[in-house]
Design a protein around this motif. Sequence first.
Motif, short mmCIF file in Angstrom:
data_model
loop_
_atom_site.label_atom_id
_atom_site.label_comp_id
_atom_site.label_asym_id
_atom_site.label_seq_id
_atom_site.Cartn_x
_atom_site.Cartn_y
_atom_site.Cartn_z
N ALA A 170 -27.53 0.53 -14.35
CA ALA A 170 -28.94 0.81 -14.61
C ALA A 170 -29.75 -0.47 -14.78
N ARG A 171 -29.13 -1.52 -15.25
CA ARG A 171 -29.77 -2.84 -15.40
C ARG A 171 -31.10 -2.80 -16.16
N VAL A 172 -31.13 -2.03 -17.23
CA VAL A 172 -32.39 -1.94 -17.98
C VAL A 172 -32.28 -2.44 -19.41
N GLU A 173 -31.06 -2.71 -19.88
CA GLU A 173 -30.89 -3.01 -21.29
C GLU A 173 -30.85 -4.49 -21.64
N GLY A 174 -30.48 -5.35 -20.75
CA GLY A 174 -30.44 -6.77 -21.04
C GLY A 174 -29.43 -7.14 -22.11
N ALA A 175 -29.91 -7.88 -23.10
CA ALA A 175 -29.05 -8.47 -24.12
C ALA A 175 -28.24 -7.43 -24.90
N GLY A 176 -28.80 -6.25 -25.13
CA GLY A 176 -28.07 -5.21 -25.87
C GLY A 176 -26.81 -4.78 -25.14
N PHE A 177 -26.90 -4.66 -23.83
CA PHE A 177 -25.74 -4.29 -23.02
C PHE A 177 -24.65 -5.35 -23.14
N TRP A 178 -25.03 -6.62 -22.95
CA TRP A 178 -24.05 -7.70 -22.98
C TRP A 178 -23.41 -7.83 -24.36
N ALA A 179 -24.20 -7.63 -25.41
CA ALA A 179 -23.66 -7.70 -26.77
C ALA A 179 -22.64 -6.58 -27.00
N ASP A 180 -22.94 -5.39 -26.52
CA ASP A 180 -21.99 -4.27 -26.65
C ASP A 180 -20.72 -4.54 -25.85
N LEU A 181 -20.89 -5.12 -24.67
CA LEU A 181 -19.74 -5.42 -23.82
C LEU A 181 -18.83 -6.46 -24.47
N ALA A 182 -19.40 -7.40 -25.18
CA ALA A 182 -18.62 -8.44 -25.85
C ALA A 182 -18.10 -7.99 -27.21
N GLY A 183 -18.47 -6.80 -27.64
CA GLY A 183 -18.17 -6.32 -28.98
C GLY A 183 -16.75 -5.83 -29.19
N PRO A 184 -16.49 -5.35 -30.39
CA PRO A 184 -15.13 -4.96 -30.78
C PRO A 184 -14.57 -3.74 -30.05
N ASP A 185 -15.42 -2.86 -29.53
CA ASP A 185 -14.88 -1.71 -28.79
C ASP A 185 -14.15 -2.16 -27.53
N VAL A 186 -14.65 -3.23 -26.92
CA VAL A 186 -14.03 -3.72 -25.69
C VAL A 186 -13.05 -4.85 -25.99
N PHE A 187 -13.45 -5.83 -26.80
CA PHE A 187 -12.64 -7.03 -26.98
C PHE A 187 -12.16 -7.26 -28.41
N GLY A 188 -12.15 -6.23 -29.25
CA GLY A 188 -11.65 -6.39 -30.61
C GLY A 188 -10.15 -6.68 -30.64
N ALA A 189 -9.69 -7.16 -31.78
CA ALA A 189 -8.28 -7.53 -31.92
C ALA A 189 -7.36 -6.31 -31.84
N GLU A 190 -7.78 -5.20 -32.44
CA GLU A 190 -6.96 -3.99 -32.45
C GLU A 190 -7.81 -2.80 -32.04
N ASP A 191 -7.15 -1.80 -31.48
CA ASP A 191 -7.82 -0.55 -31.09
C ASP A 191 -9.00 -0.77 -30.13
N SER A 192 -8.94 -1.82 -29.35
CA SER A 192 -9.99 -2.09 -28.37
C SER A 192 -9.47 -1.79 -26.98
N ILE A 193 -10.37 -1.79 -26.03
CA ILE A 193 -9.96 -1.59 -24.64
C ILE A 193 -9.05 -2.71 -24.19
N ALA A 194 -9.37 -3.95 -24.58
CA ALA A 194 -8.53 -5.08 -24.18
C ALA A 194 -7.12 -4.98 -24.74
N ALA A 195 -6.95 -4.31 -25.87
CA ALA A 195 -5.64 -4.19 -26.51
C ALA A 195 -4.80 -3.03 -25.95
N VAL A 196 -5.37 -2.24 -25.06
CA VAL A 196 -4.66 -1.10 -24.48
C VAL A 196 -3.51 -1.58 -23.61
N THR A 197 -2.39 -0.90 -23.73
CA THR A 197 -1.28 -1.07 -22.79
C THR A 197 -1.30 0.15 -21.88
N LEU A 198 -1.72 -0.04 -20.64
CA LEU A 198 -1.79 1.09 -19.72
C LEU A 198 -0.44 1.79 -19.65
N GLY A 199 -0.47 3.10 -19.71
CA GLY A 199 0.75 3.89 -19.65
C GLY A 199 1.50 3.96 -20.96
#
Length: 109
Positions: free
Chosen positions: A32-61
């Motif tokens: 959508a490209r309408v949010e700017g800084a809010g989008f990038w802050a959410d993307l860098a946040g703990p839901d995606v890149f947190g130490a535990e229980d984040s998307i980055a911490a997922v082991t596929l399968g």
Amino acid sequence: MTPLEELARLLRKHGHGAQAVTMGSLAAREEARVEGAGFWADLAGPDVFGAEDSIAAVTLGGIDGEVTPELELDRAAFRRALAAVAQELRLRSFASEDSERWRQRLKAG
């Protein structure tokens, strides 16, 4: 397919439904490209890149999942897409401490 769409696809494929919804939402917001800084802050946040229980911490399968050649390929694609997202955050000056930590970890292999 963008790295965010690829992450959502792989999460969904391997049964990580809640994380797939989160990533799918971020992919839609990116498109959508309408949010700017809010989008990038959410993307860098703990839901995606947190130490535990984040998307980055997922082991596929799952940690105990049967490792097949397809799963190995999907895990490699997942790591590449995460690394691309972390690098994009860095290039756009939106990296967080967590996203930088994951970027370094993914870069090291």
